[in-house]
Design a protein around this motif. Structure first.
Motif, PDB file in Angstrom:
ATOM      1  N   GLU A  16       8.980  -6.846   0.949  1.00 20.25           N
ATOM      2  CA  GLU A  16      10.114  -7.774   1.196  1.00 20.25           C
ATOM      3  C   GLU A  16      10.769  -8.586  -0.057  1.00 20.25           C
ATOM      4  N   SER A  17      11.939  -8.841  -0.024  1.00 22.79           N
ATOM      5  CA  SER A  17      12.532  -9.804  -0.972  1.00 22.79           C
ATOM      6  C   SER A  17      13.136 -10.995  -0.392  1.00 22.79           C
ATOM      7  N   CYS A  18      13.338 -12.071  -1.189  1.00 24.90           N
ATOM      8  CA  CYS A  18      13.610 -13.084  -0.781  1.00 24.90           C
ATOM      9  C   CYS A  18      15.070 -13.093   0.031  1.00 24.90           C
ATOM     10  N   PRO A  19      15.328 -13.602   1.130  1.00 26.20           N
ATOM     11  CA  PRO A  19      14.441 -14.764   1.678  1.00 26.20           C
ATOM     12  C   PRO A  19      13.568 -14.090   2.976  1.00 26.20           C
ATOM     13  N   VAL A  22       9.808 -15.982   3.687  1.00 24.86           N
ATOM     14  CA  VAL A  22       9.795 -17.150   4.433  1.00 24.86           C
ATOM     15  C   VAL A  22      10.506 -17.293   5.666  1.00 24.86           C
ATOM     16  N   VAL A  23      11.497 -16.374   5.926  1.00 24.33           N
ATOM     17  CA  VAL A  23      11.924 -16.351   7.149  1.00 24.33           C
ATOM     18  C   VAL A  23      10.848 -15.730   8.286  1.00 24.33           C
ATOM     19  N   LEU A  38      -2.585 -18.931   9.114  1.00 24.68           N
ATOM     20  CA  LEU A  38      -1.647 -17.608   8.855  1.00 24.68           C
ATOM     21  C   LEU A  38      -1.850 -17.174   7.632  1.00 24.68           C
ATOM     22  N   GLU A  39      -2.300 -15.955   7.296  1.00 29.85           N
ATOM     23  CA  GLU A  39      -2.248 -15.222   5.877  1.00 29.85           C
ATOM     24  C   GLU A  39      -1.045 -14.508   5.818  1.00 29.85           C
ATOM     25  N   VAL A  40      -0.364 -14.781   4.856  1.00 25.77           N
ATOM     26  CA  VAL A  40       0.997 -14.035   4.565  1.00 25.77           C
ATOM     27  C   VAL A  40       0.486 -12.974   3.086  1.00 25.77           C
ATOM     28  N   LEU A  41       0.962 -11.868   3.103  1.00 23.45           N
ATOM     29  CA  LEU A  41       0.450 -10.843   2.133  1.00 23.45           C
ATOM     30  C   LEU A  41       2.065 -10.447   1.617  1.00 23.45           C
ATOM     31  N   ALA A  42       2.511 -10.704   0.472  1.00 19.56           N
ATOM     32  CA  ALA A  42       3.707 -10.521  -0.212  1.00 19.56           C
ATOM     33  C   ALA A  42       3.667  -9.839  -1.524  1.00 19.56           C
ATOM     34  N   THR A  43       4.569  -8.968  -2.073  1.00 18.56           N
ATOM     35  CA  THR A  43       4.679  -8.352  -3.227  1.00 18.56           C
ATOM     36  C   THR A  43       5.712  -9.056  -4.041  1.00 18.56           C
ATOM     37  N   ASP A  44       6.563 -10.069  -3.342  1.00 18.00           N
ATOM     38  CA  ASP A  44       7.677 -10.824  -4.087  1.00 18.00           C
ATOM     39  C   ASP A  44       7.127 -11.945  -4.981  1.00 18.00           C
ATOM     40  N   GLY A  53       7.387 -24.334  -1.459  1.00 19.91           N
ATOM     41  CA  GLY A  53       8.558 -25.107  -1.209  1.00 19.91           C
ATOM     42  C   GLY A  53       8.912 -25.246   0.112  1.00 19.91           C
ATOM     43  N   TRP A  54       9.128 -24.223   0.897  1.00 13.97           N
ATOM     44  CA  TRP A  54       9.292 -24.136   2.428  1.00 13.97           C
ATOM     45  C   TRP A  54       8.172 -24.865   3.098  1.00 13.97           C
TER      46      TRP A  54
END
Length: 80
Positions: A16-19, A22-23, A38-44, A53-54
């Motif tokens: 997934e890419s911005c935004p 965060v959403v 919460l663990e968030v796994l992202a490639t962006d 920032g959020w």
């Protein structure tokens, strides 16, 4: 990864890419109980600054840690 907290839920937003990271993180945090992590796994790569920032801009989330293995960015947030 730190051993100071235990992950309650994992959100996979890889690809997934911005935004969207965060959403989707906001939606997942809304479903957590106070104190849950919460663990968030992202490639962006932008998710590092976007999620930090959020988290700084809201009152009900604490950013505990961020790390990456060169491919996947891991974010750990506690709902307050």
């Amino acid at each position: 990864m730190s051993t100071e907290f235990e992950v309650t839920e994992t959100l996979d937003v890889q690809g997934e890419s911005c935004p969207m990271p965060v959403v989707k993180t906001r939606g997942a945090v809304d479903d957590l109980a106070s104190g849950d992590v919460l663990e968030v796994l992202a490639t962006d790569s932008g998710s590092v600054s976007d999620i930090a920032g959020w988290a700084e801009s809201v009152d009900d989330v604490e950013l505990l840690e961020q790390s990456d293995d060169g491919t996947v960015y891991s974010h750990y947030l506690r709902k307050l």
